[in-house]
Design an enzyme around this catalytic site. Structure first.
Site, PDB file in Angstrom:
ATOM      1  N   CYS A 146      68.833  18.472 104.674  1.00 35.68           N
ATOM      2  CA  CYS A 146      67.679  18.476 103.495  1.00 35.68           C
ATOM      3  C   CYS A 146      66.678  17.834 103.133  1.00 35.68           C
ATOM      4  CB  CYS A 146      68.887  18.058 102.511  1.00 35.68           C
ATOM      5  SG  CYS A 146      68.217  18.785 100.622  1.00 35.68           S
ATOM      6  N   HIS A 160      72.925  21.993 103.956  1.00 33.12           N
ATOM      7  CA  HIS A 160      73.944  20.866 103.771  1.00 33.12           C
ATOM      8  C   HIS A 160      74.842  21.505 104.176  1.00 33.12           C
ATOM      9  CE1 HIS A 160      72.324  18.480 101.457  1.00 33.12           C
ATOM     10  NE2 HIS A 160      71.506  19.156 100.667  1.00 33.12           N
ATOM     11  N   GLU A 172      77.731  20.152 105.896  1.00 36.77           N
ATOM     12  CA  GLU A 172      78.502  19.396 105.501  1.00 36.77           C
ATOM     13  C   GLU A 172      79.267  19.672 104.048  1.00 36.77           C
ATOM     14  OE1 GLU A 172      75.708  18.489 104.808  1.00 36.77           O
ATOM     15  OE2 GLU A 172      75.614  17.152 103.006  1.00 36.77           O
ATOM     16  N   ASP A 209      90.482  21.975  84.912  1.00 31.25           N
ATOM     17  CA  ASP A 209      90.714  21.253  83.792  1.00 31.25           C
ATOM     18  C   ASP A 209      91.805  20.227  83.719  1.00 31.25           C
ATOM     19  OD1 ASP A 209      88.540  22.757  82.605  1.00 31.25           O
ATOM     20  OD2 ASP A 209      89.913  23.054  81.385  1.00 31.25           O
ATOM     21  N   ASP A 257      79.993  23.817  75.576  1.00 32.84           N
ATOM     22  CA  ASP A 257      81.012  24.209  75.281  1.00 32.84           C
ATOM     23  C   ASP A 257      81.020  24.485  73.300  1.00 32.84           C
ATOM     24  OD1 ASP A 257      82.612  22.989  76.518  1.00 32.84           O
ATOM     25  OD2 ASP A 257      82.260  21.005  75.350  1.00 32.84           O
TER      26      ASP A 257
END
Ligand code: 1PR
Length: 594
Positions: A79, A200, A202, A255, A433
């Site tokens: 990157c 990336h 990784e 969550d 939300d």
């Protein structure tokens, strides 16, 4: 000895984890003189070109790096570690790059191919030359049509700037190219001892680990023994194909909160109510917190099943200070050691004060999560507060558009701004939300939030009804006089790089995503949007990704990613089933080899 150069920005932990997982050892570079002893050097990095180069120069690394590269020892950049090799970048005019690779890095042009910027997600790296195979990037040159699709290897990209591929300029360097929208750019380069990727490895699942393994096991030396063959005509490779290779992302969300016994569990609500319905008198009318499993174990399952990203949300973070919330840090740390796709963590990314009175900025809280292995942080309630403040500073009425706020209205002090400046916009997600507020037809024309009013489609359960979407905070417990369009445009103005768009009304209902809400937000911003809430079967993912003309004259489009929770936790649908259905319907997807 392998050395890793950490110039102090971004998440290097996942790279360290990947190297260890592959059975290799390494040392961190602590001073420029370490580069004298290094037999291999890895320079990873997310963030911005200017600060990266400034930090390299200030600490004396730029010269040491140039000397290291000139010595012929293996170098791998990721990157920013690739972009730094070029002569310059439009991201920081006037700041010189290392000048190893010719040409300059420039920003993606959002107008070309109607795309969101940053590019965030899994795209195909197309090998141009035979030496790509020495770096774990299999060539699919012989395959055509649908066959080629199957052999394509996807890697995870997250960037707003890229080096456009110019065959004459990059003749000696171009190893793979990737197309985003209508733009073909260098996704990896290699010459002699230098190998670098824009993607990336990784964070790219098993395909990415293969790239790292190949380099760690002497890919550069092996490639040097062989004469390079072109697999495709370089001129032809520079012209864009009809469609790019960016896949639709399927995201698993966990969550997380403590249950009544104090154990950290993955829970799942219906319209954000996470307690069981069957509340007996003995429990005082309150059911137990639903327990759907352990956070780290579930994230590992989703990684194995091919989730393109995993999100952890600490849903009760508004009650406690995040820096004291060690269990969540440990969750991220443990997940990052074994889950090699991007991890987002949200909940409580805000300024906090320790019990001893020590204050911490939102950025310091985010620092702790990035150090633990998060790739992005997600901000919820504080984003609403920040946009309301922005409107106020801009002197706008409640009907104002925060996206039009002048620079002078930006305080620079909000968590979004500070984290975005330090880690780049791509590291800052805002979790929204929204909740429906129904209105009478007579109120619509003069309504202060008319911009977010939608009407139920014909034949739907909402036919004939109209509503707007209000912003909420603290997990939907409180509403604010701000609509979802203002919120989305405001956070983009503040520097957020992605929106995670929930729906309190649809959450846990299994009736499908709220396409009206999603299209409303999608056409209001130019950053990627992750649709969330309501998935009940694989078909719902097809529905949410179906390209539609979102505004007059615009090319049909939809969101870049869709997220689900309950349906995956309860194993009603597997991620693999969703991917298979999407693929069958012609959507580009990444399939994880098992
Ligand atoms: O305000 O910055 O501390 O962040 C709190 C975070 O916690 C926010 O991202 C907010 O969305 C989240 N959150 C707070 N309370 C709840 C709750 O459920 N009681 N969860 C909550 C949000 C929504 C999605 C869910 C999708 C998909 N959960 O994450 O996973 O709706 O579910 P489904 O596929 O089962 O329909 P801050």
């Amino acid at each position: 000895m392998l050395y890793l150069l950490d110039y102090g920005a971004g998440n290097v932990r996942s790279l360290a984890n990947s190297i260890r997982k592959l059975g290799h050892d390494f040392a961190w570079v602590t001073s420029p003189s370490d580069l004298d002893q290094a037999t291999a050097l890895l320079f990873p990095g997310v963030g911005a070109f200017g600060p990266a180069l400034a930090s390299l120069r200030a600490s004396g690394y730029a010269e040491a790096l140039a000397a290291y590269i000139a010595s012929g020892r293996p170098y791998m950049g990721i990157c920013i570690g690739m972009q730094a090799l070029f002569e310059a970048s439009d991201e920081a005019p006037g700041v010189a790059g290392l000048g190893v690779v010719p040409g300059r890095v420039a920003r993606f042009d959002a107008a070309k191919g109607a795309k969101s910027v940053p590019q965030m997600g899994w795209n195909v790296a197309r090998p141009l030359r035979s030496d790509a195979a020495h770096f774990g990037i299999p060539a699919a040159a012989a395959a055509t049509g649908s066959q080629q699709q199957q052999q394509e290897t996807h890697f995870y990209f997250v960037h707003s700037y890229r080096a456009a591929y110019e065959p004459a300029l990059h003749h000696e360097w171009a190893l793979t190219t990737t197309q985003y929208g209508d733009e073909v750019f260098l996704s990896s380069v290699r010459r002699h001892n230098v190998f670098a990727t824009q993607f990336h490895p990784e964070k790219s699942g098993r395909a990415g680990l293969e790239v790292l393994r190949a380099w760690l096991e002497g890919g550069a030396a092996a490639a040097a023994q062989e004469e390079v063959r072109w697999l495709v005509d370089p001129q032809h490779a520079a012209s864009p194909a009809a469609a790019d290779g960016l896949t639709k992302r399927v995201v698993a969300c966990l969550d997380v909160r403590s249950n009544d016994e104090g154990d950290l569990v993955v829970t799942k609500g219906e319209s954000y109510d996470v307690r069981e319905k069957a509340a007996g008198a003995s429990s005082g009318g309150v059911g137990a917190v639903r327990n759907l499993g352990k956070p780290v174990a579930l994230s590992q399952r989703y990684y194995a099943e091919g989730a393109d990203e995993v999100v952890f949300l600490n849903i009760t973070s508004f009650r406690s200070a995040a820096l004291r919330d060690q269990p969540m840090l440990a969750v991220v740390e443990n997940a990052a050691a074994t889950v090699f796709v991007p991890l987002t963590v949200g909940g409580g990314i805000k300024a906090s004060v320790d019990p001893d009175g020590t204050p911490h900025s939102a950025k310091e809280v985010a620092d702790a999560y990035f150090r633990a292995g998060a790739d992005k942080v997600s901000i919820g309630s504080e984003a609403v507060v920040a946009v309301l403040e922005l409107l106020e500073a801009a002197g706008a009425s409640v009907a104002g558009d925060p996206a039009l706020a002048k620079d002078s209205a930006l305080s620079g002090s909000t968590g979004i701004e500070q984290i975005s400046k330090a880690y780049g916009a791509q590291a800052v997600v805002v979790s929204i939300d929204p909740k429906r507020v129904y209105v009478d037809a007579s109120e619509v024309a003069a309504h202060p939030h008319a911009r977010s009013i939608v009407e139920g489609a014909k034949g739907s359960r909402d036919e004939g009804r109209q509503w707007w979407y209000t912003a909420t905070i603290s997990g939907g417990r409180e509403t604010r006089d701000l609509d979802v369009v203002q919120l989305a445009r405001g956070v983009q103005r503040l520097g957020a790089g992605e929106i995670l768009l929930n729906s309190i009304d649809q959450d846990g209902q299994g009736r499908g995503f709220d396409r009206l809400l999603i299209d409303l937000v999608r056409r209001s911003v130019g950053i990627p949007v992750v649709a969330s809430s309501g998935a009940g079967k694989a078909q719902h993912f097809l529905d949410v990704f179906e390209p539609l003309p979102l505004r007059e004259g615009a090319a049909p489009s939809s969101v870049e990613a869709a997220l689900a929770a309950g349906v995956f936790h309860r194993e009603e649908v597997r991620i693999e089933d969703v991917k298979a259905a999407l693929k069958q319907a012609g959507f580009p997807v990444r399939r994880e080899e098992v």
